[in-house]
Design a protein around this motif. Structure first.
Motif, PDB file in Angstrom:
ATOM      1  N   LEU A  24       0.835  -1.202   0.000  1.00 16.73           N
ATOM      2  CA  LEU A  24       0.000   0.000   0.000  1.00 16.73           C
ATOM      3  C   LEU A  24       0.870   1.253   0.000  1.00 16.73           C
ATOM      4  N   THR A  25       1.955   1.221   0.757  1.00 16.84           N
ATOM      5  CA  THR A  25       2.877   2.355   0.790  1.00 16.84           C
ATOM      6  C   THR A  25       3.525   2.569  -0.571  1.00 16.84           C
ATOM      7  N   ALA A  26       3.917   1.474  -1.203  1.00 17.11           N
ATOM      8  CA  ALA A  26       4.534   1.561  -2.526  1.00 17.11           C
ATOM      9  C   ALA A  26       3.574   2.135  -3.562  1.00 17.11           C
ATOM     10  N   ALA A  27       2.281   1.960  -3.308  1.00 21.73           N
ATOM     11  CA  ALA A  27       1.262   2.504  -4.216  1.00 21.73           C
ATOM     12  C   ALA A  27       1.006   3.981  -3.945  1.00 21.73           C
ATOM     13  N   GLY A  28       1.711   4.537  -2.955  1.00 19.59           N
ATOM     14  CA  GLY A  28       1.622   5.961  -2.701  1.00 19.59           C
ATOM     15  C   GLY A  28       0.779   6.372  -1.522  1.00 19.59           C
ATOM     16  N   HIS A  29       0.248   5.397  -0.769  1.00 24.21           N
ATOM     17  CA  HIS A  29      -0.627   5.710   0.355  1.00 24.21           C
ATOM     18  C   HIS A  29       0.151   5.877   1.653  1.00 24.21           C
ATOM     19  N   SER A  30      -0.422   6.628   2.573  1.00 23.28           N
ATOM     20  CA  SER A  30       0.152   6.786   3.908  1.00 23.28           C
ATOM     21  C   SER A  30      -0.488   5.744   4.811  1.00 23.28           C
ATOM     22  N   VAL A  31       0.317   4.853   5.386  1.00 23.61           N
ATOM     23  CA  VAL A  31      -0.215   3.683   6.092  1.00 23.61           C
ATOM     24  C   VAL A  31       0.280   3.656   7.534  1.00 23.61           C
ATOM     25  N   PHE A  32      -0.646   3.408   8.460  1.00 25.88           N
ATOM     26  CA  PHE A  32      -0.327   3.278   9.880  1.00 25.88           C
ATOM     27  C   PHE A  32      -0.795   1.909  10.354  1.00 25.88           C
ATOM     28  N   THR A  33       0.023   1.243  11.192  1.00 25.35           N
ATOM     29  CA  THR A  33      -0.304  -0.105  11.677  1.00 25.35           C
ATOM     30  C   THR A  33      -0.146  -0.165  13.195  1.00 25.35           C
ATOM     31  N   PRO A  34      -1.053   0.456  13.933  1.00 27.05           N
ATOM     32  CA  PRO A  34      -0.932   0.449  15.401  1.00 27.05           C
ATOM     33  C   PRO A  34      -1.128  -0.939  15.992  1.00 27.05           C
ATOM     34  N   THR A  35      -0.582  -1.131  17.189  1.00 31.02           N
ATOM     35  CA  THR A  35      -0.789  -2.351  17.966  1.00 31.02           C
ATOM     36  C   THR A  35      -1.573  -1.996  19.221  1.00 31.02           C
ATOM     37  N   PHE A  36      -2.619  -2.726  19.495  1.00 32.78           N
ATOM     38  CA  PHE A  36      -3.434  -2.472  20.681  1.00 32.78           C
ATOM     39  C   PHE A  36      -2.640  -2.772  21.952  1.00 32.78           C
ATOM     40  N   THR A  37      -2.939  -2.037  23.001  1.00 33.20           N
ATOM     41  CA  THR A  37      -2.268  -2.234  24.286  1.00 33.20           C
ATOM     42  C   THR A  37      -2.476  -3.663  24.797  1.00 33.20           C
ATOM     43  N   GLY A  38      -1.361  -4.311  25.173  1.00 36.75           N
ATOM     44  CA  GLY A  38      -1.443  -5.625  25.788  1.00 36.75           C
ATOM     45  C   GLY A  38      -1.262  -6.797  24.860  1.00 36.75           C
ATOM     46  N   VAL A  39      -1.037  -6.533  23.550  1.00 37.82           N
ATOM     47  CA  VAL A  39      -0.820  -7.631  22.600  1.00 37.82           C
ATOM     48  C   VAL A  39       0.391  -7.312  21.732  1.00 37.82           C
ATOM     49  N   GLY A  40       0.841  -8.311  20.969  1.00 33.85           N
ATOM     50  CA  GLY A  40       1.930  -8.101  20.028  1.00 33.85           C
ATOM     51  C   GLY A  40       3.155  -7.491  20.683  1.00 33.85           C
ATOM     52  N   ASP A  41       3.714  -6.477  20.027  1.00 30.44           N
ATOM     53  CA  ASP A  41       4.899  -5.824  20.572  1.00 30.44           C
ATOM     54  C   ASP A  41       4.596  -4.985  21.807  1.00 30.44           C
ATOM     55  N   ARG A  42       3.332  -4.944  22.205  1.00 29.82           N
ATOM     56  CA  ARG A  42       2.941  -4.252  23.440  1.00 29.82           C
ATOM     57  C   ARG A  42       2.382  -5.258  24.456  1.00 29.82           C
ATOM     58  N   HIS A  43       2.736  -6.519  24.263  1.00 28.52           N
ATOM     59  CA  HIS A  43       2.246  -7.582  25.147  1.00 28.52           C
ATOM     60  C   HIS A  43       2.752  -7.422  26.575  1.00 28.52           C
ATOM     61  N   HIS A  44       3.886  -6.766  26.727  1.00 26.88           N
ATOM     62  CA  HIS A  44       4.429  -6.564  28.078  1.00 26.88           C
ATOM     63  C   HIS A  44       3.537  -5.658  28.929  1.00 26.88           C
ATOM     64  N   LEU A  45       2.572  -5.001  28.316  1.00 26.35           N
ATOM     65  CA  LEU A  45       1.662  -4.103  29.036  1.00 26.35           C
ATOM     66  C   LEU A  45       0.350  -4.777  29.435  1.00 26.35           C
ATOM     67  N   ILE A  46       0.219  -6.078  29.182  1.00 26.75           N
ATOM     68  CA  ILE A  46      -1.033  -6.760  29.487  1.00 26.75           C
ATOM     69  C   ILE A  46      -1.380  -6.634  30.968  1.00 26.75           C
ATOM     70  N   SER A  47      -2.645  -6.342  31.253  1.00 29.32           N
ATOM     71  CA  SER A  47      -3.096  -6.211  32.635  1.00 29.32           C
ATOM     72  C   SER A  47      -4.606  -6.378  32.699  1.00 29.32           C
ATOM     73  N   ARG A  48      -5.120  -6.423  33.914  1.00 28.37           N
ATOM     74  CA  ARG A  48      -6.563  -6.535  34.111  1.00 28.37           C
ATOM     75  C   ARG A  48      -7.276  -5.197  33.905  1.00 28.37           C
ATOM     76  N   ASP A  49      -6.522  -4.136  33.704  1.00 28.56           N
ATOM     77  CA  ASP A  49      -7.115  -2.816  33.525  1.00 28.56           C
ATOM     78  C   ASP A  49      -7.376  -2.476  32.058  1.00 28.56           C
ATOM     79  N   ILE A  50      -6.944  -3.340  31.145  1.00 27.61           N
ATOM     80  CA  ILE A  50      -7.104  -3.055  29.724  1.00 27.61           C
ATOM     81  C   ILE A  50      -8.489  -3.501  29.258  1.00 27.61           C
ATOM     82  N   THR A  51      -9.312  -2.541  28.937  1.00 27.61           N
ATOM     83  CA  THR A  51     -10.672  -2.815  28.469  1.00 27.61           C
ATOM     84  C   THR A  51     -10.747  -2.675  26.952  1.00 27.61           C
ATOM     85  N   HIS A  52     -11.898  -2.994  26.413  1.00 26.25           N
ATOM     86  CA  HIS A  52     -12.117  -2.782  24.979  1.00 26.25           C
ATOM     87  C   HIS A  52     -11.957  -1.305  24.641  1.00 26.25           C
ATOM     88  N   TRP A  53     -12.388  -0.436  25.546  1.00 28.38           N
ATOM     89  CA  TRP A  53     -12.294   1.005  25.310  1.00 28.38           C
ATOM     90  C   TRP A  53     -10.841   1.466  25.265  1.00 28.38           C
TER      91      TRP A  53
END
Length: 243
Positions: A24-53
């Protein structure tokens, strides 16, 4: 050119777009790929305080602090459940939503019940337990995904599946039992839905898309729910067609 924000599935992360975002970037678009808190590269932040919100805020703040405008939000699987909340917080920044075989939620509903993992009473009790500071941190997503892949290998090469499974993490349990604040029926922007006709774990969401009057396209034959990982060209083609 478009500004595209790709929202990953449960237990994944921004990494899952490795074979989609660069094209998509090569096609000229501006692309963002966030990771939600508590998963993936932010898995170290997992806690009982992380809600859907919390995950809604992850994306809403990305849009605000990067001053993004005319955004196309693309939600895959769990990521679809986050879209309405983001639009409610940043209504002037989002112009369109694309759902890739994604979850559609009603306000006040919990993902665990929408997906058939728990009944309403059980989910409510688990949410209260977590809110009190007790109970498990994760929903057990990692074990479920790996067991399913072993029993029914996905439609991708063994090497690609191994790559995917090596990176999947758990997802905060509370995000699965926390009532969703904003439902998909609140969306007034254009929405396009790509449905995997056979064997999708979110097949019940396809009917919800129909009831909302959204435009629905069927994914090509020979793919399954994991197509953004194993057959990324399907995701790329759909996004390019509708931005």
């Amino acid at each position: 050119m478009a500004t595209i924000v790709l929202l990953h599935g449960g237990g994944a992360g921004g990494w899952m777009w490795r074979y989609v975002a660069p094209v998509l970037t090569a096609a000229g678009h501006s692309v963002f790929t966030p990771t939600f808190t508590g998963v993936g590269d932010r898995h170290h932040l997992i806690s009982r305080d992380i809600t859907h919100w919390t995950h809604v805020l992850d994306v809403a703040n990305l849009l605000e602090f990067n001053e993004l405008e005319d955004v196309v939000l693309v939600g895959y699987s769990y990521g679809g459940s986050v879209i309405p909340g983001v639009v409610s917080l940043q209504p002037g920044r989002v112009s369109k939503a694309l759902y890739l075989d994604a979850i559609i939620m009603h306000a006040g509903e919990r993902l665990s019940e929408a997906m058939g993992y728990m009944d309403t009473e059980t989910a409510s009790q688990v949410e209260r337990t977590l809110a009190s500071g007790e109970g498990p941190l994760g929903a057990g997503t990692l074990e479920i995904v790996r067991a399913e892949a072993k029993a029914h290998p996905h439609k991708m090469s063994p090497e690609r599946q191994a790559w995917m499974l090596a990176k999947i993490t758990d997802i905060p349990l509370r995000s699965m039992v926390d009532p969703v604040r904003v439902g998909a029926d609140s969306l007034t922007i254009p929405v396009e839905y790509l449905a995997v006709p056979e064997g999708s774990p979110v097949v019940n969401m396809h009917q919800r898309a129909r009831e909302l009057g959204w435009n629905i396209s069927a994914a090509p034959d020979g793919c399954d729910h994991t197509f953004p990982f194993g057959q990324p060209e399907i995701a790329f083609d759909f996004i390019m067609k509708h931005i």
